[in-house]
Every structure is written in C-alpha cells, then in structure tokens.
Design a protein around this motif. Structure first.
Motif, PDB file in Angstrom:
ATOM      1  N   VAL A   3      -6.822  -2.284   3.884  1.00  0.00           N
ATOM      2  CA  VAL A   3      -6.235  -0.499   4.025  1.00  0.00           C
ATOM      3  C   VAL A   3      -6.555   0.149   3.479  1.00  0.00           C
ATOM      4  N   PRO A   4      -6.978   1.314   4.013  1.00  0.00           N
ATOM      5  CA  PRO A   4      -8.115   2.436   3.208  1.00  0.00           C
ATOM      6  C   PRO A   4      -6.484   2.701   2.999  1.00  0.00           C
ATOM      7  N   THR A   5      -6.760   3.424   1.277  1.00  0.00           N
ATOM      8  CA  THR A   5      -5.872   3.904   0.372  1.00  0.00           C
ATOM      9  C   THR A   5      -5.696   5.067   0.977  1.00  0.00           C
ATOM     10  N   PRO A   6      -6.811   5.838   1.208  1.00  0.00           N
ATOM     11  CA  PRO A   6      -6.058   7.126   1.499  1.00  0.00           C
ATOM     12  C   PRO A   6      -5.074   7.037   3.236  1.00  0.00           C
ATOM     13  N   GLU A   7      -5.390   6.310   4.060  1.00  0.00           N
ATOM     14  CA  GLU A   7      -5.052   6.065   4.668  1.00  0.00           C
ATOM     15  C   GLU A   7      -3.152   5.979   4.379  1.00  0.00           C
ATOM     16  N   VAL A   8      -2.575   5.044   3.683  1.00  0.00           N
ATOM     17  CA  VAL A   8      -1.959   4.541   2.705  1.00  0.00           C
ATOM     18  C   VAL A   8      -1.338   5.704   2.223  1.00  0.00           C
ATOM     19  N   LEU A   9      -1.777   6.472   1.372  1.00  0.00           N
ATOM     20  CA  LEU A   9      -1.387   7.494   1.228  1.00  0.00           C
ATOM     21  C   LEU A   9      -0.802   8.824   1.671  1.00  0.00           C
ATOM     22  N   LEU A  10      -1.358   9.120   2.586  1.00  0.00           N
ATOM     23  CA  LEU A  10      -1.168  10.226   3.729  1.00  0.00           C
ATOM     24  C   LEU A  10       0.320   9.832   4.544  1.00  0.00           C
ATOM     25  N   ALA A  11      -0.209   7.930   5.064  1.00  0.00           N
ATOM     26  CA  ALA A  11       1.023   7.450   5.094  1.00  0.00           C
ATOM     27  C   ALA A  11       2.715   8.008   5.273  1.00  0.00           C
ATOM     28  N   LEU A  12       2.500   7.468   3.133  1.00  0.00           N
ATOM     29  CA  LEU A  12       3.341   8.127   2.513  1.00  0.00           C
ATOM     30  C   LEU A  12       3.747   9.211   2.186  1.00  0.00           C
ATOM     31  N   ARG A  13       3.220  10.163   2.450  1.00  0.00           N
ATOM     32  CA  ARG A  13       3.374  11.729   2.537  1.00  0.00           C
ATOM     33  C   ARG A  13       4.625  12.387   3.843  1.00  0.00           C
ATOM     34  N   ALA A  14       4.586  11.486   4.804  1.00  0.00           N
ATOM     35  CA  ALA A  14       5.523  11.694   5.284  1.00  0.00           C
ATOM     36  C   ALA A  14       6.666  11.834   5.333  1.00  0.00           C
ATOM     37  N   PRO A  15       7.773  12.528   6.168  1.00  0.00           N
ATOM     38  CA  PRO A  15       8.876  12.339   5.408  1.00  0.00           C
ATOM     39  C   PRO A  15       9.823  11.259   6.046  1.00  0.00           C
ATOM     40  N   ASN A  16       9.586  10.620   7.046  1.00  0.00           N
ATOM     41  CA  ASN A  16      10.322   9.155   7.855  1.00  0.00           C
ATOM     42  C   ASN A  16       9.450   8.059   6.290  1.00  0.00           C
ATOM     43  N   ALA A  17       9.023   7.874   5.836  1.00  0.00           N
ATOM     44  CA  ALA A  17       8.040   6.893   5.297  1.00  0.00           C
ATOM     45  C   ALA A  17       8.952   5.890   4.696  1.00  0.00           C
ATOM     46  N   GLY A  18      10.470   6.611   3.994  1.00  0.00           N
ATOM     47  CA  GLY A  18      11.313   5.277   2.844  1.00  0.00           C
ATOM     48  C   GLY A  18      11.045   3.939   3.139  1.00  0.00           C
ATOM     49  N   TRP A  19      11.283   3.699   4.584  1.00  0.00           N
ATOM     50  CA  TRP A  19      11.243   2.332   4.165  1.00  0.00           C
ATOM     51  C   TRP A  19       9.468   1.701   4.088  1.00  0.00           C
ATOM     52  N   LEU A  20       8.795   2.435   4.587  1.00  0.00           N
ATOM     53  CA  LEU A  20       7.136   2.202   4.109  1.00  0.00           C
ATOM     54  C   LEU A  20       7.095   2.630   2.700  1.00  0.00           C
ATOM     55  N   ALA A  21       7.457   2.308   1.635  1.00  0.00           N
ATOM     56  CA  ALA A  21       7.228   2.893   0.499  1.00  0.00           C
ATOM     57  C   ALA A  21       8.372   1.909  -0.338  1.00  0.00           C
ATOM     58  N   ALA A  22       8.948   1.428   0.050  1.00  0.00           N
ATOM     59  CA  ALA A  22      10.433   0.445  -0.089  1.00  0.00           C
ATOM     60  C   ALA A  22       9.243  -0.907   0.184  1.00  0.00           C
ATOM     61  N   LEU A  23       9.159  -1.448   1.771  1.00  0.00           N
ATOM     62  CA  LEU A  23       8.397  -2.351   1.174  1.00  0.00           C
ATOM     63  C   LEU A  23       6.897  -2.562   1.245  1.00  0.00           C
ATOM     64  N   ILE A  24       6.087  -0.831   0.773  1.00  0.00           N
ATOM     65  CA  ILE A  24       5.184  -1.782  -0.393  1.00  0.00           C
ATOM     66  C   ILE A  24       5.637  -2.157  -1.766  1.00  0.00           C
ATOM     67  N   CYS A  25       6.692  -1.398  -1.953  1.00  0.00           N
ATOM     68  CA  CYS A  25       7.012  -1.761  -3.575  1.00  0.00           C
ATOM     69  C   CYS A  25       7.083  -3.435  -3.425  1.00  0.00           C
ATOM     70  N   ALA A  26       7.961  -3.839  -2.100  1.00  0.00           N
ATOM     71  CA  ALA A  26       8.327  -5.567  -2.497  1.00  0.00           C
ATOM     72  C   ALA A  26       7.918  -6.312  -2.287  1.00  0.00           C
ATOM     73  N   LEU A  27       6.289  -5.447  -1.993  1.00  0.00           N
ATOM     74  CA  LEU A  27       5.391  -6.225  -1.327  1.00  0.00           C
ATOM     75  C   LEU A  27       4.720  -6.302  -2.902  1.00  0.00           C
ATOM     76  N   ASP A  28       4.027  -5.151  -3.437  1.00  0.00           N
ATOM     77  CA  ASP A  28       3.086  -5.534  -4.505  1.00  0.00           C
ATOM     78  C   ASP A  28       4.267  -6.258  -5.804  1.00  0.00           C
ATOM     79  N   GLU A  29       5.513  -6.480  -6.032  1.00  0.00           N
ATOM     80  CA  GLU A  29       6.634  -6.977  -6.671  1.00  0.00           C
ATOM     81  C   GLU A  29       5.708  -8.630  -6.696  1.00  0.00           C
ATOM     82  N   ALA A  30       6.092  -8.957  -4.988  1.00  0.00           N
ATOM     83  CA  ALA A  30       6.785 -10.159  -4.535  1.00  0.00           C
ATOM     84  C   ALA A  30       4.639 -10.502  -4.853  1.00  0.00           C
TER      85      ALA A  30
END
Length: 105
Positions: A3-30
C-alpha cells in the motif's frame, strides 16, 4: 500487495479515520510480536475480505481481548517491578561519641 504510504497518510487525515488509525496501530503491534503467526495473518486477511463477521467470533474475540489485556497489564507490572530501582539500604544512625572531660583545678 504493498500500500503506497502517501495513500495511507492521506486517508489518516480524514476526520473519520479513527478506526483506521486504531487498526493500523494494532496491526503494527501484532507484526512486531513473534507470536502473531503466519496462520493468524492469513486468517486476518480473510476476515478483512469477508462480507460479515460471524457474531460468535466477535463475542469470542471480545472475551479473548479481555484476557489479552489482563496478560499485558501483568507483563507491564512485572516489567515495572524489574525496572524499579531498589530502595536504598537503610542508613544506620550512629550516636556521636561523647567524651567526658573533667578539669581538675
């Protein structure tokens, strides 16, 4: 699939990206946990691609998450105990020696 980094960074800027951020953090930990096996990764991909999550699986996941959090709390408590500085040894309080001086005149 990468997944291209700029695409993820852009998606994380959205006001409704809380769950996306939480899942990315959980996946990174895993991914940093050696116990997160290849079989679990494959199953995760299948779950993400599925239309619906089985209710029984969601309930079981909630129960397992509670136990996982308890295990993490215990691990952190043990780590804090191991890293805590040992209290200093008690200092013996010695009385000063008194010398009695007698002056004979």
């Amino acid at each position: 699939m990468k997944v291209p980094t700029p695409e993820v960074l852009l998606a994380l800027r959205a006001p409704n990206a809380g769950w996306l951020a939480a899942l990315i953090c959980a996946l990174d930990e895993a991914q940093h946990d050696p116990n997160f096996s290849e079989a679990q990764r494959v199953l995760l991909h299948r779950l993400i691609d599925s239309e619906d999550l089985p209710r029984a699986a969601v309930v079981a996941a909630h129960d397992r998450l509670v136990r996982f959090e308890e295990d993490l709390r215990a691990d952190f408590a043990n780590l804090e105990a191991d890293l805590a500085p040992e209290p200093p040894a008690p200092v013996e309080k010695r009385r000063p020696k008194l010398t009695l001086c007698v002056a004979n005149a």
